[in-house]
Design a protein around this motif. Structure first.
Motif, PDB file in Angstrom:
ATOM      1  N   ALA A 119      -7.034   1.305   6.053  1.00 18.69           N
ATOM      2  CA  ALA A 119      -6.804   0.500   4.846  1.00 18.69           C
ATOM      3  C   ALA A 119      -6.492  -0.929   5.286  1.00 18.69           C
ATOM      4  O   ALA A 119      -5.689  -1.147   6.199  1.00 18.69           O
ATOM      5  CB  ALA A 119      -5.650   1.065   4.037  1.00 18.69           C
ATOM      6  N   THR A 158     -18.750   0.733  -2.656  1.00 20.44           N
ATOM      7  CA  THR A 158     -18.646   1.731  -1.587  1.00 20.44           C
ATOM      8  C   THR A 158     -20.020   2.031  -0.997  1.00 20.44           C
ATOM      9  O   THR A 158     -20.971   2.287  -1.732  1.00 20.44           O
ATOM     10  CB  THR A 158     -18.009   3.022  -2.148  1.00 20.44           C
ATOM     11  OG1 THR A 158     -16.734   2.670  -2.698  1.00 20.44           O
ATOM     12  CG2 THR A 158     -17.810   4.073  -1.070  1.00 20.44           C
ATOM     13  N   ASP A 205       0.824  -1.198   0.000  1.00 17.31           N
ATOM     14  CA  ASP A 205       0.000   0.000   0.000  1.00 17.31           C
ATOM     15  C   ASP A 205       0.861   1.252   0.000  1.00 17.31           C
ATOM     16  O   ASP A 205       1.938   1.270   0.596  1.00 17.31           O
ATOM     17  CB  ASP A 205      -0.924   0.009   1.221  1.00 17.31           C
ATOM     18  CG  ASP A 205      -2.127   0.920   1.002  1.00 17.31           C
ATOM     19  OD1 ASP A 205      -2.352   1.359  -0.147  1.00 17.31           O
ATOM     20  OD2 ASP A 205      -2.863   1.178   1.972  1.00 17.31           O
ATOM     21  N   GLU A 256     -11.251  -0.263   2.298  1.00 22.99           N
ATOM     22  CA  GLU A 256     -10.876   1.034   2.821  1.00 22.99           C
ATOM     23  C   GLU A 256     -12.047   1.712   3.510  1.00 22.99           C
ATOM     24  O   GLU A 256     -13.194   1.542   3.091  1.00 22.99           O
ATOM     25  CB  GLU A 256     -10.421   1.893   1.631  1.00 22.99           C
ATOM     26  CG  GLU A 256      -9.422   2.932   2.005  1.00 22.99           C
ATOM     27  CD  GLU A 256      -8.825   3.592   0.758  1.00 22.99           C
ATOM     28  OE1 GLU A 256      -7.737   4.126   0.865  1.00 22.99           O
ATOM     29  OE2 GLU A 256      -9.470   3.577  -0.315  1.00 22.99           O
ATOM     30  N   LYS A 295     -13.044   5.652   4.740  1.00 21.36           N
ATOM     31  CA  LYS A 295     -12.669   7.070   4.801  1.00 21.36           C
ATOM     32  C   LYS A 295     -13.829   7.811   5.442  1.00 21.36           C
ATOM     33  O   LYS A 295     -14.959   7.728   4.945  1.00 21.36           O
ATOM     34  CB  LYS A 295     -12.464   7.638   3.394  1.00 21.36           C
ATOM     35  CG  LYS A 295     -11.118   7.349   2.791  1.00 21.36           C
ATOM     36  CD  LYS A 295     -10.972   8.063   1.460  1.00 21.36           C
ATOM     37  CE  LYS A 295      -9.679   7.682   0.790  1.00 21.36           C
ATOM     38  NZ  LYS A 295      -9.456   8.372  -0.472  1.00 21.36           N
ATOM     39  N   GLN A 320      -9.125   7.400   8.645  1.00 20.63           N
ATOM     40  CA  GLN A 320      -9.000   6.525   7.478  1.00 20.63           C
ATOM     41  C   GLN A 320      -8.358   5.191   7.853  1.00 20.63           C
ATOM     42  O   GLN A 320      -7.423   5.153   8.648  1.00 20.63           O
ATOM     43  CB  GLN A 320      -8.156   7.237   6.416  1.00 20.63           C
ATOM     44  CG  GLN A 320      -8.302   6.643   5.044  1.00 20.63           C
ATOM     45  CD  GLN A 320      -7.594   7.482   3.979  1.00 20.63           C
ATOM     46  OE1 GLN A 320      -7.452   8.695   4.123  1.00 20.63           O
ATOM     47  NE2 GLN A 320      -7.161   6.835   2.926  1.00 20.63           N
ATOM     48  N   GLY A 352      -0.303   5.444   0.094  1.00 23.87           N
ATOM     49  CA  GLY A 352      -1.404   6.406  -0.002  1.00 23.87           C
ATOM     50  C   GLY A 352      -1.277   7.332  -1.197  1.00 23.87           C
ATOM     51  O   GLY A 352      -0.180   7.558  -1.693  1.00 23.87           O
ATOM     52  N   ASN A 353      -2.425   7.861  -1.646  1.00 21.39           N
ATOM     53  CA  ASN A 353      -2.418   8.822  -2.739  1.00 21.39           C
ATOM     54  C   ASN A 353      -2.234  10.229  -2.191  1.00 21.39           C
ATOM     55  O   ASN A 353      -2.438  10.457  -1.003  1.00 21.39           O
ATOM     56  CB  ASN A 353      -3.725   8.751  -3.516  1.00 21.39           C
ATOM     57  CG  ASN A 353      -3.908   7.393  -4.134  1.00 21.39           C
ATOM     58  OD1 ASN A 353      -2.969   6.848  -4.703  1.00 21.39           O
ATOM     59  ND2 ASN A 353      -5.101   6.834  -4.008  1.00 21.39           N
ATOM     60  N   ASP A 365      -3.718  13.314  -1.717  1.00 23.23           N
ATOM     61  CA  ASP A 365      -4.479  14.076  -0.723  1.00 23.23           C
ATOM     62  C   ASP A 365      -4.952  13.197   0.445  1.00 23.23           C
ATOM     63  O   ASP A 365      -5.607  13.650   1.372  1.00 23.23           O
ATOM     64  CB  ASP A 365      -5.706  14.726  -1.386  1.00 23.23           C
ATOM     65  CG  ASP A 365      -6.649  13.698  -1.967  1.00 23.23           C
ATOM     66  OD1 ASP A 365      -6.179  12.591  -2.276  1.00 23.23           O
ATOM     67  OD2 ASP A 365      -7.844  13.998  -2.115  1.00 23.23           O
ATOM     68  N   ASP A 366      -4.570  11.953   0.379  1.00 25.66           N
ATOM     69  CA  ASP A 366      -5.091  10.981   1.292  1.00 25.66           C
ATOM     70  C   ASP A 366      -4.299  10.995   2.609  1.00 25.66           C
ATOM     71  O   ASP A 366      -3.112  11.274   2.630  1.00 25.66           O
ATOM     72  CB  ASP A 366      -4.913   9.762   0.434  1.00 25.66           C
ATOM     73  CG  ASP A 366      -5.051   8.443   0.942  1.00 25.66           C
ATOM     74  OD1 ASP A 366      -5.682   7.676   0.236  1.00 25.66           O
ATOM     75  OD2 ASP A 366      -4.498   8.171   1.986  1.00 25.66           O
ATOM     76  N   LEU A 367      -4.998  10.732   3.711  1.00 25.28           N
ATOM     77  CA  LEU A 367      -4.358  10.772   5.039  1.00 25.28           C
ATOM     78  C   LEU A 367      -3.214   9.759   5.150  1.00 25.28           C
ATOM     79  O   LEU A 367      -2.244   9.980   5.842  1.00 25.28           O
ATOM     80  CB  LEU A 367      -5.395  10.387   6.100  1.00 25.28           C
ATOM     81  CG  LEU A 367      -6.188  11.463   6.815  1.00 25.28           C
ATOM     82  CD1 LEU A 367      -7.063  10.827   7.875  1.00 25.28           C
ATOM     83  CD2 LEU A 367      -5.272  12.485   7.462  1.00 25.28           C
ATOM     84  N   ALA A 378      -1.125   8.921   2.976  1.00 30.28           N
ATOM     85  CA  ALA A 378       0.036   9.243   2.138  1.00 30.28           C
ATOM     86  C   ALA A 378       1.281   9.519   2.977  1.00 30.28           C
ATOM     87  O   ALA A 378       2.399   9.247   2.559  1.00 30.28           O
ATOM     88  CB  ALA A 378      -0.272  10.434   1.246  1.00 30.28           C
TER      89      ALA A 378
END
Lengths: 148, 185
Positions: free
Chosen positions: B63, B127, A122, B94, B96, B61, A124-125, A127-129, A131
Motif C-alpha cells: 500500500a 486496477t 491507512d 495498492e 495485491k 500486498q 487494512g480491511n 480479510d486483507d493482509l 489488517a
C-alpha cells in the motif's frame, strides 16, 4: 513612442519568463524547521484518526506536523517509526532528502520529536493482509526537530 | 507423564513460533519512480510504503500513499498530486498479488531467490493485472525484496497535457526496495 512600447513589451516577456523559470526550478521546501501547523503526540494523532477518520483527514493531511513519540524502529535508509511497544498502530516518518543523517540523532526506545508533512492514513480491511498492521499514519519530508 | 507434557509444550511452542513467522512486513518500504522524457528526468521517492508477504501462501500486498512521494521540485510535486494522480480523490495505490513460484523460496535459508509475482495494481482508481519479477534476499530471518518494472500511465487513466508531453514520459519505471521483518502476532 513605438520604440518605448517595444522595449516595454520585451521587458515584460523577459521578466515573466525569468519568473516562470524561477518558479519551475524552485525546490520543495525544507519544512523541518518551519513553524508547525500542528503540535501533537503520536498517540494523540493515532487516536484522532481512529476516532473520526474524515475529520482527522481534514485536520491533519497536508499539514506540517510536529510529532513526538517513542522511537520504535529506525530504518537507516531514511525512515523512522514512532509508537508504543505492544501496539501495531504506528506513525511512520519518511525523512527529507536533506535530513537523512538525522537518524544518527535517534535512539530506539527514546522519545523523539520529528516534523514533516502528514501524507496519509491507512488501516487494512478485514480479510486483507495489511489488517494485522493496525493503523498507520504517514509523514513525509521530515526530520528531527532541533531544540531551541 | 512429565515427558509427554514437555513434548506437547515443545510442539505447541514450535508451532506458535512458526505460525508467527509466516508473515513478513514493513511500514518503511521504499518505492521510487522515474520518468525519462526527452527534455526532463523526473524522480520521486516514497519512504513509508507498507507491505506484507505471507510466506506460507505466497500472498503479497503493498500500500502506497500518493501524497508520500517526495520530489526535488516543488511544482512537479504539486502537479503530480493535483493534476495527474489526483491524490485527494485517490489517496492510495495498492498491489495485491501472489508469488507464483513461492515454493522455490526457502524463507528459512539465507540466500538470494528470484520471485515471480502476479497480481493487480491499482493506481488513480484504475486496477490492472501486472506480472513482474523481483529478488528476495533472505538474510537472518529478514527479507530484502527488490523489483523494477515499468507501468504506462495511460493504462491508469492519467492524462498528461500535450504542453508537457516532452517533459513527462508515458512509461514510468518503478523501483521497489522493501526490508521485511517477521510479523509477530
Amino acid at each position: 513612442m513605438k520604440r518605448i512600447i517595444l522595449i516595454g513589451f520585451v521587458l515584460v516577456i523577459a521578466i515573466g519568463g525569468w519568473y516562470a523559470y524561477k518558479m519551475y526550478q524552485q525546490k520543495t521546501p525544507d519544512v523541518v524547521n518551519q513553524h508547525p501547523e500542528v503540535v501533537i503526540s503520536a498517540k494523540e494523532l493515532l487516536d484522532a484518526f481512529d476516532k473520526d477518520t474524515a475529520a482527522a483527514r481534514k485536520q491533519y493531511i497536508d499539514k506540517i506536523i510536529e510529532v513526538s513519540g517513542n522511537v520504535k524502529r529506525i530504518d537507516t535508509t531514511g525512515s523512522v517509526v514512532l509508537g508504543e511497544d505492544g501496539s501495531a498502530s504506528e506513525v511512520t516518518v519518511g525523512l527529507d532528502r536533506r535530513h537523512l543523517k538525522d537518524v544518527e540523532k535517534l535512539k530506539t526506545g527514546s522519545v523523539a520529536v520529528l516534523q514533516g508533512v502528514c501524507s496519509g492514513y491507512d488501516k487494512g480491511n478485514g480479510d486483507d493482509l495489511l489488517a494485522s498492521l493496525g493503523t498507520t499514519i504517514e509523514l513525509r519530508s521530515a526530520g528531527v526537530k532541533e531544540k531551541k | 507423564m512429565l515427558k509427554n507434557l514437555i513434548v506437547v509444550t515443545a510442539l505447541v511452542l514450535t508451532a506458535s513460533v512458526s505460525f508467527a513467522q509466516d508473515k513478513f512486513y514493513t511500514k518503511t518500504g521504499k518505492i521510487s519512480f522515474l520518468s525519462q522524457a526527452p527534455i526532463e528526468e523526473i524522480e520521486a521517492k516514497n519512504k513509508t510504503v507498507t507491505a506484507v508477504v505471507d510466506s506460507k501462501t505466497g500472498a503479497i500486498q503493498f500500500a502506497v500513499q500518493m501524497k508520500g512521494f517526495e520530489f526535488e521540485k516543488q511544482l512537479m510535486q504539486q502537479h503530480f498530486n493535483e493534476n495527474y494522480v489526483e491524490s485527494d480523490k485517490y489517496p492510495k495505490s495498492e498491489f495485491k498479488g501472489t508469488i507464483t513460484n513461492n515454493s522455490a523460496i526457502n524463507y528459512k535459508k539465507d540466500g538470494t531467490y528470484n520471485a515471480k509475482v502476479k497480481g493487480q495494481l491499482t493506481i488513480h482508481g484504475v486496477t490492472k493485472d501486472v506480472e513482474t519479477t523481483g529478488t528476495f534476499k533472505i538474510n537472518g530471518g529478514k527479507i530484502d525484496a527488490t523489483s523494477t518494472f515499468n507501468v504506462l500511465i495511460s493504462d491508469y487513466n492519467i492524462k498528461i497535457p500535450s504542453i508537457v508531453k516532452e517533459k513527462v514520459s508515458n512509461t514510468i519505471k518503478i523501483t521497489v526496495d522493501c526490508n521485511l521483518e517477521p510479523l509477530k502476532s
